[in-house]
Scaffold this motif. Structure first.
Motif, PDB file in Angstrom:
ATOM      1  N   ALA A  58      -3.314  -5.001  -7.543  1.00  0.00           N
ATOM      2  CA  ALA A  58      -4.121  -3.907  -6.996  1.00  0.00           C
ATOM      3  C   ALA A  58      -5.076  -3.408  -8.075  1.00  0.00           C
ATOM      4  CB  ALA A  58      -3.213  -2.774  -6.516  1.00  0.00           C
TER       5      ALA A  58
ATOM      6  N   VAL B  59      -4.056   4.780  -4.710  1.00  0.00           N
ATOM      7  CA  VAL B  59      -4.461   4.008  -3.542  1.00  0.00           C
ATOM      8  C   VAL B  59      -5.621   3.112  -3.954  1.00  0.00           C
ATOM      9  CG1 VAL B  59      -3.698   5.740  -1.859  1.00  0.00           C
ATOM     10  CG2 VAL B  59      -6.053   5.798  -2.704  1.00  0.00           C
ATOM     11  N   THR B  60      -5.883   2.099  -3.161  1.00  0.00           N
ATOM     12  CA  THR B  60      -7.020   1.208  -3.397  1.00  0.00           C
ATOM     13  C   THR B  60      -7.264   0.370  -2.152  1.00  0.00           C
ATOM     14  OG1 THR B  60      -8.002  -0.461  -4.839  1.00  0.00           O
ATOM     15  CG2 THR B  60      -5.657  -0.702  -4.359  1.00  0.00           C
ATOM     16  N   GLU B  61      -8.454  -0.201  -2.087  1.00  0.00           N
ATOM     17  CA  GLU B  61      -8.782  -1.182  -1.050  1.00  0.00           C
ATOM     18  C   GLU B  61      -8.875  -2.582  -1.643  1.00  0.00           C
ATOM     19  OE1 GLU B  61      -8.858  -0.570   2.230  1.00  0.00           O
ATOM     20  OE2 GLU B  61      -8.229   1.443   1.653  1.00  0.00           O
TER      21      GLU B  61
ATOM     22  N   GLN C 151       1.277   4.035  -3.227  1.00  0.00           N
ATOM     23  CA  GLN C 151       0.904   5.443  -3.077  1.00  0.00           C
ATOM     24  C   GLN C 151       2.113   6.364  -3.187  1.00  0.00           C
ATOM     25  OE1 GLN C 151       0.989   7.972  -0.187  1.00  0.00           O
ATOM     26  NE2 GLN C 151       0.211   9.273  -1.823  1.00  0.00           N
TER      27      GLN C 151
ATOM     28  N   ARG D 112       0.839  -1.209   0.000  1.00  0.00           N
ATOM     29  CA  ARG D 112       0.000   0.000   0.000  1.00  0.00           C
ATOM     30  C   ARG D 112       0.873   1.258   0.000  1.00  0.00           C
ATOM     31  NH1 ARG D 112      -5.397  -0.717   1.546  1.00  0.00           N
ATOM     32  NH2 ARG D 112      -5.885  -2.754   2.420  1.00  0.00           N
ATOM     33  N   ARG D 113       1.859   1.268   0.889  1.00  0.00           N
ATOM     34  CA  ARG D 113       2.751   2.422   1.031  1.00  0.00           C
ATOM     35  C   ARG D 113       3.512   2.684  -0.260  1.00  0.00           C
ATOM     36  NH1 ARG D 113       7.914   2.287   2.021  1.00  0.00           N
ATOM     37  NH2 ARG D 113       7.936   0.220   2.967  1.00  0.00           N
TER      38      ARG D 113
ATOM     39  N   TRP E 284      -7.050  -5.420  -2.990  1.00  0.00           N
ATOM     40  CA  TRP E 284      -5.721  -6.044  -3.061  1.00  0.00           C
ATOM     41  C   TRP E 284      -5.869  -7.559  -3.122  1.00  0.00           C
ATOM     42  CZ3 TRP E 284      -1.208  -3.436  -3.453  1.00  0.00           C
ATOM     43  CH2 TRP E 284      -1.243  -2.065  -3.180  1.00  0.00           C
TER      44      TRP E 284
END
Length: 179
Positions: free
Chosen positions: A127, A101-103, A95, A91-92, A105
């Protein structure tokens, strides 16, 4: 049952300890009972992300890689910080490097890019459902962000524009997951 090819560590010596890498020289007992030497790099591990846009294109980055003296076309990736969860790292890095970004995964697997001289492992994530919020590059990090279809990325592997092992391996997964 013990692997008949197993090499037993008899001693280890740190030869170099840097911020990212540590180099060791070990003495090992070989499968035939004789003694041998092994030199290798310990690496904290990394992640690679296959970011898929709504239209199916993949997000890539182009950055200069000092050890080989040129810029490379790669999927977003980065080193796992001490005690960092691999998904948190993915995630880090996504971005920071691309601004997305996304949820959504999906963990796909692991690869070992340099088994002859390093213990590095790279965790592979897919992602989807990306939203652009802006990048947060580290100090001294310079990137170009671009997109390619899976077909264009495949062609880039075969014509030599993509030679990075983690990216090639992740693209193999992407072809399977996105077909």
């Amino acid at each position: 049952m013990k692997d008949p090819l197993h090499e037993e560590q008899l001693s280890t010596q740190a030869v170099f300890e840097g911020r990212l890498l540590k180099v060791y020289r070990d003495e090992v007992r070989l499968p035939d009972g004789s003694i041998g030497g092994r030199e290798y790099v310990k690496h904290p591990g990394a992640v690679v992300v296959i970011p898929v846009l709504a239209d199916g294109r993949l997000v890539f980055e182009r950055q200069f890689r000092y050890p080989v003296g040129r810029a490379f076309l790669e999927l977003p990736a980065g080193k796992i910080d001490p005690d960092e969860d691999i998904l948190a790292c993915a995630r880090r890095e996504l971005q920071e490097e691309t601004g997305y970004v996304t949820e959504d995964w999906r963990y796909l697997g692991v690869m070992h890019p340099c088994i002859g001289y390093s213990d590095e492992s790279i965790e592979i994530f897919l992602a989807r459902g990306l939203e652009h919020v802006g990048h947060a590059w580290d100090e001294g990090e310079f990137l170009e962000i671009l997109t390619l279809s899976v077909e264009e990325a495949r062609a880039a592997v075969f014509d030599g524009r993509i030679t990075d092992a983690k990216t090639i391996t992740a693209l193999y997964w992407a072809e399977r997951e996105l077909s």
